[in-house]
Design a protein around this motif. Structure first.
Motif, PDB file in Angstrom:
ATOM      1  N   GLY A   1     -25.108  72.711  12.319  1.00  0.00           N
ATOM      2  CA  GLY A   1     -25.027  73.864  12.921  1.00  0.00           C
ATOM      3  C   GLY A   1     -24.748  74.998  11.909  1.00  0.00           C
ATOM      4  N   HIS A   2     -24.299  74.641  10.777  1.00  0.00           N
ATOM      5  CA  HIS A   2     -23.797  75.546   9.821  1.00  0.00           C
ATOM      6  C   HIS A   2     -24.417  75.432   8.548  1.00  0.00           C
ATOM      7  N   ALA A   3     -25.776  75.182   8.707  1.00  0.00           N
ATOM      8  CA  ALA A   3     -26.785  75.012   7.437  1.00  0.00           C
ATOM      9  C   ALA A   3     -26.821  76.379   6.665  1.00  0.00           C
ATOM     10  N   HIS A   4     -26.488  77.704   7.097  1.00  0.00           N
ATOM     11  CA  HIS A   4     -27.048  78.639   6.299  1.00  0.00           C
ATOM     12  C   HIS A   4     -25.944  78.935   5.347  1.00  0.00           C
ATOM     13  N   HIS A   5     -24.645  78.949   5.412  1.00  0.00           N
ATOM     14  CA  HIS A   5     -23.423  79.101   4.582  1.00  0.00           C
ATOM     15  C   HIS A   5     -23.074  77.924   4.153  1.00  0.00           C
ATOM     16  N   GLY A   6     -22.500  77.108   4.755  1.00  0.00           N
ATOM     17  CA  GLY A   6     -21.974  75.856   4.550  1.00  0.00           C
ATOM     18  C   GLY A   6     -22.635  74.672   3.788  1.00  0.00           C
ATOM     19  N   GLY A   7     -23.835  75.069   3.711  1.00  0.00           N
ATOM     20  CA  GLY A   7     -24.841  73.850   3.342  1.00  0.00           C
ATOM     21  C   GLY A   7     -24.830  72.752   4.269  1.00  0.00           C
ATOM     22  N   GLY A   8     -24.605  73.074   5.627  1.00  0.00           N
ATOM     23  CA  GLY A   8     -24.460  71.877   6.499  1.00  0.00           C
ATOM     24  C   GLY A   8     -23.774  71.100   6.549  1.00  0.00           C
ATOM     25  N   TYR A   9     -22.211  71.611   6.163  1.00  0.00           N
ATOM     26  CA  TYR A   9     -21.138  70.662   6.149  1.00  0.00           C
ATOM     27  C   TYR A   9     -20.157  71.774   6.585  1.00  0.00           C
ATOM     28  N   THR A  10     -19.173  71.119   7.343  1.00  0.00           N
ATOM     29  CA  THR A  10     -17.820  71.638   8.106  1.00  0.00           C
ATOM     30  C   THR A  10     -16.712  71.105   7.523  1.00  0.00           C
ATOM     31  N   VAL A  11     -15.749  71.831   7.067  1.00  0.00           N
ATOM     32  CA  VAL A  11     -14.387  71.356   6.804  1.00  0.00           C
ATOM     33  C   VAL A  11     -13.215  72.060   7.524  1.00  0.00           C
ATOM     34  N   ARG A  12     -12.194  71.082   8.037  1.00  0.00           N
ATOM     35  CA  ARG A  12     -11.142  71.429   8.846  1.00  0.00           C
ATOM     36  C   ARG A  12      -9.686  71.273   8.164  1.00  0.00           C
ATOM     37  N   VAL A  13      -8.963  72.127   8.279  1.00  0.00           N
ATOM     38  CA  VAL A  13      -7.222  72.003   7.723  1.00  0.00           C
ATOM     39  C   VAL A  13      -6.621  72.234   9.117  1.00  0.00           C
ATOM     40  N   ASP A  14      -5.893  70.984   9.641  1.00  0.00           N
ATOM     41  CA  ASP A  14      -5.103  70.980  10.728  1.00  0.00           C
ATOM     42  C   ASP A  14      -5.879  71.156  11.836  1.00  0.00           C
ATOM     43  N   GLY A  15      -7.256  70.981  11.969  1.00  0.00           N
ATOM     44  CA  GLY A  15      -8.002  71.451  13.165  1.00  0.00           C
ATOM     45  C   GLY A  15      -8.842  72.731  12.984  1.00  0.00           C
ATOM     46  N   GLN A  16      -8.279  73.619  12.198  1.00  0.00           N
ATOM     47  CA  GLN A  16      -8.830  74.862  11.886  1.00  0.00           C
ATOM     48  C   GLN A  16     -10.050  74.869  10.927  1.00  0.00           C
TER      49      GLN A  16
ATOM     50  N   ASN B   1     -10.426  79.930  -1.755  1.00  0.00           N
ATOM     51  CA  ASN B   1     -10.617  79.762  -3.295  1.00  0.00           C
ATOM     52  C   ASN B   1     -11.948  80.167  -3.347  1.00  0.00           C
ATOM     53  N   HIS B   2     -12.297  81.742  -3.246  1.00  0.00           N
ATOM     54  CA  HIS B   2     -13.635  82.126  -3.340  1.00  0.00           C
ATOM     55  C   HIS B   2     -14.052  82.055  -4.747  1.00  0.00           C
ATOM     56  N   TYR B   3     -13.402  82.276  -5.575  1.00  0.00           N
ATOM     57  CA  TYR B   3     -14.024  82.484  -7.086  1.00  0.00           C
ATOM     58  C   TYR B   3     -13.531  81.128  -8.103  1.00  0.00           C
ATOM     59  N   GLU B   4     -13.400  80.096  -7.310  1.00  0.00           N
ATOM     60  CA  GLU B   4     -12.950  78.854  -8.114  1.00  0.00           C
ATOM     61  C   GLU B   4     -13.928  77.730  -7.321  1.00  0.00           C
ATOM     62  N   PRO B   5     -14.972  77.449  -8.126  1.00  0.00           N
ATOM     63  CA  PRO B   5     -15.944  76.120  -7.502  1.00  0.00           C
ATOM     64  C   PRO B   5     -15.482  74.852  -7.872  1.00  0.00           C
ATOM     65  N   PHE B   6     -15.506  74.018  -6.899  1.00  0.00           N
ATOM     66  CA  PHE B   6     -15.300  72.713  -6.927  1.00  0.00           C
ATOM     67  C   PHE B   6     -16.500  71.817  -6.650  1.00  0.00           C
ATOM     68  N   ALA B   7     -16.422  70.399  -7.218  1.00  0.00           N
ATOM     69  CA  ALA B   7     -17.387  69.605  -7.087  1.00  0.00           C
ATOM     70  C   ALA B   7     -17.674  69.149  -5.814  1.00  0.00           C
ATOM     71  N   THR B   8     -16.874  69.169  -4.730  1.00  0.00           N
ATOM     72  CA  THR B   8     -16.825  68.396  -3.534  1.00  0.00           C
ATOM     73  C   THR B   8     -16.300  69.182  -2.522  1.00  0.00           C
ATOM     74  N   PRO B   9     -16.663  69.218  -1.198  1.00  0.00           N
ATOM     75  CA  PRO B   9     -15.802  69.713   0.043  1.00  0.00           C
ATOM     76  C   PRO B   9     -14.411  69.243   0.088  1.00  0.00           C
ATOM     77  N   ARG B  10     -14.275  67.793  -0.397  1.00  0.00           N
ATOM     78  CA  ARG B  10     -12.829  67.480  -0.131  1.00  0.00           C
ATOM     79  C   ARG B  10     -11.917  68.041  -1.311  1.00  0.00           C
ATOM     80  N   ALA B  11     -12.573  68.164  -2.519  1.00  0.00           N
ATOM     81  CA  ALA B  11     -12.002  68.986  -3.343  1.00  0.00           C
ATOM     82  C   ALA B  11     -11.559  70.576  -3.287  1.00  0.00           C
ATOM     83  N   VAL B  12     -12.425  71.049  -2.340  1.00  0.00           N
ATOM     84  CA  VAL B  12     -12.189  72.437  -1.845  1.00  0.00           C
ATOM     85  C   VAL B  12     -11.051  72.218  -0.846  1.00  0.00           C
ATOM     86  N   ALA B  13     -10.928  71.416   0.081  1.00  0.00           N
ATOM     87  CA  ALA B  13     -10.098  71.372   1.044  1.00  0.00           C
ATOM     88  C   ALA B  13      -8.682  71.083   0.579  1.00  0.00           C
TER      89      ALA B  13
END
Length: 130
Positions: free
Chosen positions: A70-85, A102-114
């Motif tokens: 359901g999130h294919a357009h921005h999140g590349g089809g991936y959802t990340v949650r922090v404490d349910g949010q 961290n909008h201007y700091e790219p990370f290799a994986t969604p886990r690293a972003v979280a």
């Protein structure tokens, strides 16, 4: 009686040559630095592969991530949650990931972003985007 030696001064040509050499060296160093990935980050491999799901506690906060059609357009089809949010994430063209925190700091994986978002929040709650 001898006269003290007067230190020789470089000619204008020598000074320009030294300056040009220094600037060329700095330019090469800057190019090498710009081409290297930021410290602690690595370029993503398999830019079109979907990352695995994760569910862990990091610095006392529960972080979760999973493919989400359901999130294919921005999140590349991936959802990340922090404490349910939901943490809004976006996949860059090179396969790296960024978040609203961290909008201007790219990370290799969604886990690293979280994890980076949790560290940046320093205990603050994630406020949903509306």
């Amino acid at each position: 009686m001898s006269t003290p030696a007067i230190p020789s001064r470089p000619s204008r040509r020598q000074a320009i040559g030294v300056t040009a050499g220094t600037l060329a060296g700095l330019a090469l160093a800057g190019t090498a630095h710009a081409a290297a990935p930021p410290h602690g980050h690595r370029p993503a491999t398999g830019a079109h592969e979907m990352p695995d799901s994760f569910d862990e506690v990091f610095q006392g906060r529960r972080i979760q991530g999973a493919p989400s059609p359901g999130h294919a357009h921005h999140g590349g089809g991936y959802t990340v949650r922090v404490d349910g949010q939901e943490l809004h994430v976006m996949r860059n063209a090179d396969g790296t990931w960024i978040s609203v925190v961290n909008h201007y700091e790219p990370f290799a994986t969604p886990r690293a972003v979280a994890r980076a978002a949790v560290a940046e929040l320093q205990g603050a709650s994630l406020v949903p985007l509306v």
